[in-house]
Scaffold this active site. Structure first.
Site, mmCIF file in Angstrom:
data_model
loop_
_atom_site.group_PDB
_atom_site.id
_atom_site.type_symbol
_atom_site.label_atom_id
_atom_site.label_comp_id
_atom_site.label_asym_id
_atom_site.label_seq_id
_atom_site.Cartn_x
_atom_site.Cartn_y
_atom_site.Cartn_z
ATOM 1 N N ARG A 39 29.719 39.516 -18.010
ATOM 2 C CA ARG A 39 29.635 40.744 -17.190
ATOM 3 C C ARG A 39 30.443 40.599 -15.890
ATOM 4 N NH1 ARG A 39 28.577 42.254 -12.138
ATOM 5 N NH2 ARG A 39 26.876 40.741 -12.050
ATOM 6 N N ASP A 40 30.015 39.717 -15.000
ATOM 7 C CA ASP A 40 30.694 39.606 -13.698
ATOM 8 C C ASP A 40 32.111 39.082 -13.886
ATOM 9 O OD1 ASP A 40 31.124 39.432 -10.908
ATOM 10 O OD2 ASP A 40 29.080 38.778 -10.542
ATOM 11 N N HIS A 231 22.558 34.636 -6.481
ATOM 12 C CA HIS A 231 23.804 34.929 -7.199
ATOM 13 C C HIS A 231 24.955 34.672 -6.221
ATOM 14 C CE1 HIS A 231 26.184 37.806 -9.900
ATOM 15 N NE2 HIS A 231 26.896 37.867 -8.785
ATOM 16 N N HIS A 233 28.839 33.869 -5.226
ATOM 17 C CA HIS A 233 30.271 33.745 -5.512
ATOM 18 C C HIS A 233 30.771 32.566 -4.678
ATOM 19 C CE1 HIS A 233 31.096 37.421 -7.945
ATOM 20 N NE2 HIS A 233 29.854 37.650 -7.537
ATOM 21 N N CYS A 264 33.922 41.408 -7.922
ATOM 22 C CA CYS A 264 33.632 42.831 -8.063
ATOM 23 C C CYS A 264 34.863 43.627 -7.654
ATOM 24 C CB CYS A 264 32.434 43.198 -7.181
ATOM 25 S SG CYS A 264 32.068 44.955 -7.218
HETATM 26 P P1 HMG Z 1 29.742 58.933 -10.021
HETATM 27 O O1 HMG Z 1 31.180 59.270 -10.333
HETATM 28 O O2 HMG Z 1 29.233 59.256 -8.675
HETATM 29 O O3 HMG Z 1 28.702 59.484 -11.086
HETATM 30 O O4 HMG Z 1 29.568 57.373 -10.320
HETATM 31 P P2 HMG Z 1 28.628 60.731 -12.004
HETATM 32 O O5 HMG Z 1 27.197 60.833 -12.388
HETATM 33 O O6 HMG Z 1 29.292 61.901 -11.331
HETATM 34 O O7 HMG Z 1 29.462 60.324 -13.305
HETATM 35 C C1 HMG Z 1 30.878 60.286 -13.377
HETATM 36 C C2 HMG Z 1 31.276 60.162 -14.826
HETATM 37 O O8 HMG Z 1 30.791 58.934 -15.360
HETATM 38 C C3 HMG Z 1 30.680 61.268 -15.721
HETATM 39 O O9 HMG Z 1 31.586 61.450 -16.780
HETATM 40 C C4 HMG Z 1 29.422 60.635 -16.249
HETATM 41 O O10 HMG Z 1 28.992 61.168 -17.462
HETATM 42 C C5 HMG Z 1 29.873 59.205 -16.433
HETATM 43 P P3 HMG Z 1 32.527 62.759 -16.840
HETATM 44 O O11 HMG Z 1 31.588 63.928 -16.891
HETATM 45 O O12 HMG Z 1 33.345 62.727 -15.569
HETATM 46 O O13 HMG Z 1 33.330 62.550 -18.095
HETATM 47 N N1 HMG Z 1 28.766 58.262 -16.313
HETATM 48 C C6 HMG Z 1 28.464 57.326 -17.220
HETATM 49 N N2 HMG Z 1 29.013 57.005 -18.402
HETATM 50 C C7 HMG Z 1 28.440 56.000 -19.088
HETATM 51 N N3 HMG Z 1 27.387 55.286 -18.625
HETATM 52 C C8 HMG Z 1 26.825 55.576 -17.441
HETATM 53 C C9 HMG Z 1 27.368 56.634 -16.692
HETATM 54 N N4 HMG Z 1 27.049 57.182 -15.501
HETATM 55 C C10 HMG Z 1 27.911 58.156 -15.287
HETATM 56 N N5 HMG Z 1 25.786 54.856 -16.996
HETATM 57 C C11 HMG Z 1 28.176 55.542 -10.947
HETATM 58 C C12 HMG Z 1 28.330 56.731 -10.037
HETATM 59 C C13 HMG Z 1 27.009 54.716 -10.425
HETATM 60 C C14 HMG Z 1 27.899 56.012 -12.371
HETATM 61 C C15 HMG Z 1 29.495 54.704 -10.939
HETATM 62 O O14 HMG Z 1 29.900 54.492 -9.613
HETATM 63 C C16 HMG Z 1 29.349 53.375 -11.628
HETATM 64 O O15 HMG Z 1 29.151 53.320 -12.834
HETATM 65 N N6 HMG Z 1 29.498 52.258 -10.872
HETATM 66 C C17 HMG Z 1 29.379 50.920 -11.416
HETATM 67 C C18 HMG Z 1 30.180 49.981 -10.556
HETATM 68 C C19 HMG Z 1 30.042 48.555 -11.063
HETATM 69 O O16 HMG Z 1 29.669 48.303 -12.193
HETATM 70 N N7 HMG Z 1 30.367 47.583 -10.169
HETATM 71 C C20 HMG Z 1 30.329 46.198 -10.497
HETATM 72 C C21 HMG Z 1 28.960 45.669 -10.713
HETATM 73 S S1 HMG Z 1 28.089 45.306 -9.197
HETATM 74 C C22 HMG Z 1 28.549 43.679 -8.838
HETATM 75 O O17 HMG Z 1 29.482 43.188 -9.396
HETATM 76 C C23 HMG Z 1 27.710 42.905 -7.869
HETATM 77 C C24 HMG Z 1 26.800 41.860 -8.548
HETATM 78 O O18 HMG Z 1 27.573 40.959 -9.315
HETATM 79 C C25 HMG Z 1 26.006 41.084 -7.490
HETATM 80 C C26 HMG Z 1 26.872 40.534 -6.369
HETATM 81 O O19 HMG Z 1 27.841 39.792 -6.637
HETATM 82 O O20 HMG Z 1 26.570 40.855 -5.216
HETATM 83 C C27 HMG Z 1 25.775 42.540 -9.487
HETATM 84 MG MG MG Z 2 28.612 39.233 -8.583
#
Ligand code: HMG
Ligand code: MG
Length: 324
Positions: A39-40, A231, A233, A264
């Site tokens: 994932r990450d 967690h 990095h 990220c």
């Molecule tokens: P948004 O654009 O504000 O949301 O995104 P929305 O509800 O308007 O949706 C936009 C489009 O995405 C729509 O499609 C939705 O249907 C679709 P369209 O109508 O435009 O065709 N959609 C989805 N599709 C599939 N699955 C879903 C989903 N949700 C919406 N679940 C949202 C808001 C939160 C959805 C978006 O910003 C997002 O998905 N962000 C994820 C970002 C991410 O994954 N970042 C990396 C992980 S975090 C990390 O790495 C940190 C961590 O490792 C810990 C650390 O290191 O600190 C965990």
């Molecule tokens: Mg991370």
């Protein structure tokens, strides 16, 4: 082939360094390593790894014996195009009975996808700084908590365990220093929602051991120690020092990624997670059990290195391959 440092005979450092004989106090005898490479790691690659190779990578990690593998994310395909095949990946892997498979879920839509993919565990994710949350999940912190409310309810209706991540707990790429009180406030909100576990993310690898010593007790006022994960990095090389401090405070769950992949896309300056091989080498050398076969992790990292066409950053992996 790399030697497994779990065996004192194969690790010159470990013979005089077993946990029972250690002058370090309160070291746990067993640690749960949460493998987050699929994932990450893969979310941060420029290219998209083909689904079949992701499945093979996760199967190799399962064979290494991890108790928990964070396998993918059910997020917006626009936000993370690298992981759009989450359902296919979960359908394709061989689920090992001793391994819990988990995935990131940002909203109810993601939760429904995770349920359809037969996940038994998921993670919601917010952060301790507003600007990062806006970039990462396009909301305020308060809105993210409201979005998680139906996610946690739905998960618990289906008997699914929920981890709550707090990113930027040790520093933010946009805002700099983050106050421990801000982390505690978000932890309070997640605990009130009913998450089963908490994880603090050092999203950009800025944490130092004194911060760990401040934040861990703040968290354990809110969540049992064995439900707290860290967690790290390793951007600035402090991850293992942070783990050692946390071990002395009794923390028993650490995230890491095979080979040290990770980062990220919404956190400029972030580099890889703490490498699983480096973490295992230290833990096994200290006589701390993990149930994970280090040689098997090396095989998984070699496989994904081939798929990505580059050598991961893990120091243990590089040393092992140089002397193989
Ligand atoms: P948004 O654009 O504000 O949301 O995104 P929305 O509800 O308007 O949706 C936009 C489009 O995405 C729509 O499609 C939705 O249907 C679709 P369209 O109508 O435009 O065709 N959609 C989805 N599709 C599939 N699955 C879903 C989903 N949700 C919406 N679940 C949202 C808001 C939160 C959805 C978006 O910003 C997002 O998905 N962000 C994820 C970002 C991410 O994954 N970042 C990396 C992980 S975090 C990390 O790495 C940190 C961590 O490792 C810990 C650390 O290191 O600190 C965990
Ligand atoms: Mg991370």
């Amino acid at each position: 082939m790399a030697r497994d440092s779990a065996s004192p005979a194969s690790n010159p450092a470990s013979a005089s360094n077993l946990a029972s004989a250690s002058p370090l106090r309160r070291l746990p005898a067993h640690v749960t390593v949460v493998e987050v490479g699929p994932r990450d790691g893969l979310q941060n690659e420029k290219g998209v790894v083909p689904t079949a190779e992701k499945i093979r990578y996760i199967d190799l990690l399962s064979a290494a014996g991890f108790a928990v593998i964070e396998a993918t994310s059910f997020v917006s395909p626009k936000a993370i195009p690298q992981l759009t095949d989450a359902a296919e990946v979960m359908a394709g892997i061989q689920r090992r009975s001793g391994t819990r498979y988990t995935a990131l879920v940002p909203n109810a839509k993601g939760m429904e996808r995770a349920i359809a993919a037969n996940l038994r565990e998921v993670a919601v994710f917010t952060a301790a700084s507003e600007t990062f949350v806006r970039h990462n999940i396009n909301s305020t912190i308060a809105e993210s908590i409201e979005r998680f409310r139906p996610v946690v309810a739905l998960a618990h209706e289906h008997g699914i365990r929920v981890r709550g991540y707090i990113s930027t707990a040790f520093g933010c790429p946009y805002e700099g220093a983050v106050a421990p009180e801000a982390v505690a406030r978000v932890a309070d909100e997640l605990v009130a929602l009913g998450v089963d576990d908490l994880a603090l993310g050092d999203t950009i690898g800025v944490a130092t051991p004194n911060q760990v010593a401040t934040l861990v007790p703040l968290m354990t006022e809110r969540m049992a120690l064995d439900h707290l994960g860290l967690h790290f990095h390793d951007t600035r090389g402090t991850a293992l020092a942070n783990v050692l401090t946390a071990l002395e405070l009794g923390v028993t769950t650490f995230d890491s990624s095979a080979g040290g992949l990770g980062g990220c896309p919404y956190a400029p300056g972030a580099s890889g997670n703490l490498a699983t091989e480096d973490l295992l080498y230290m833990l096994h050398g200290m006589g701390i059990q993990t149930g994970v076969d280090l040689n098997a992790v090396v095989r998984a990292s070699q496989f994904i290195a081939g798929a990505l066409g580059r050598m991961p950053t893990s120091r243990y992996l590089q040393a092992a391959l140089a002397t193989a």
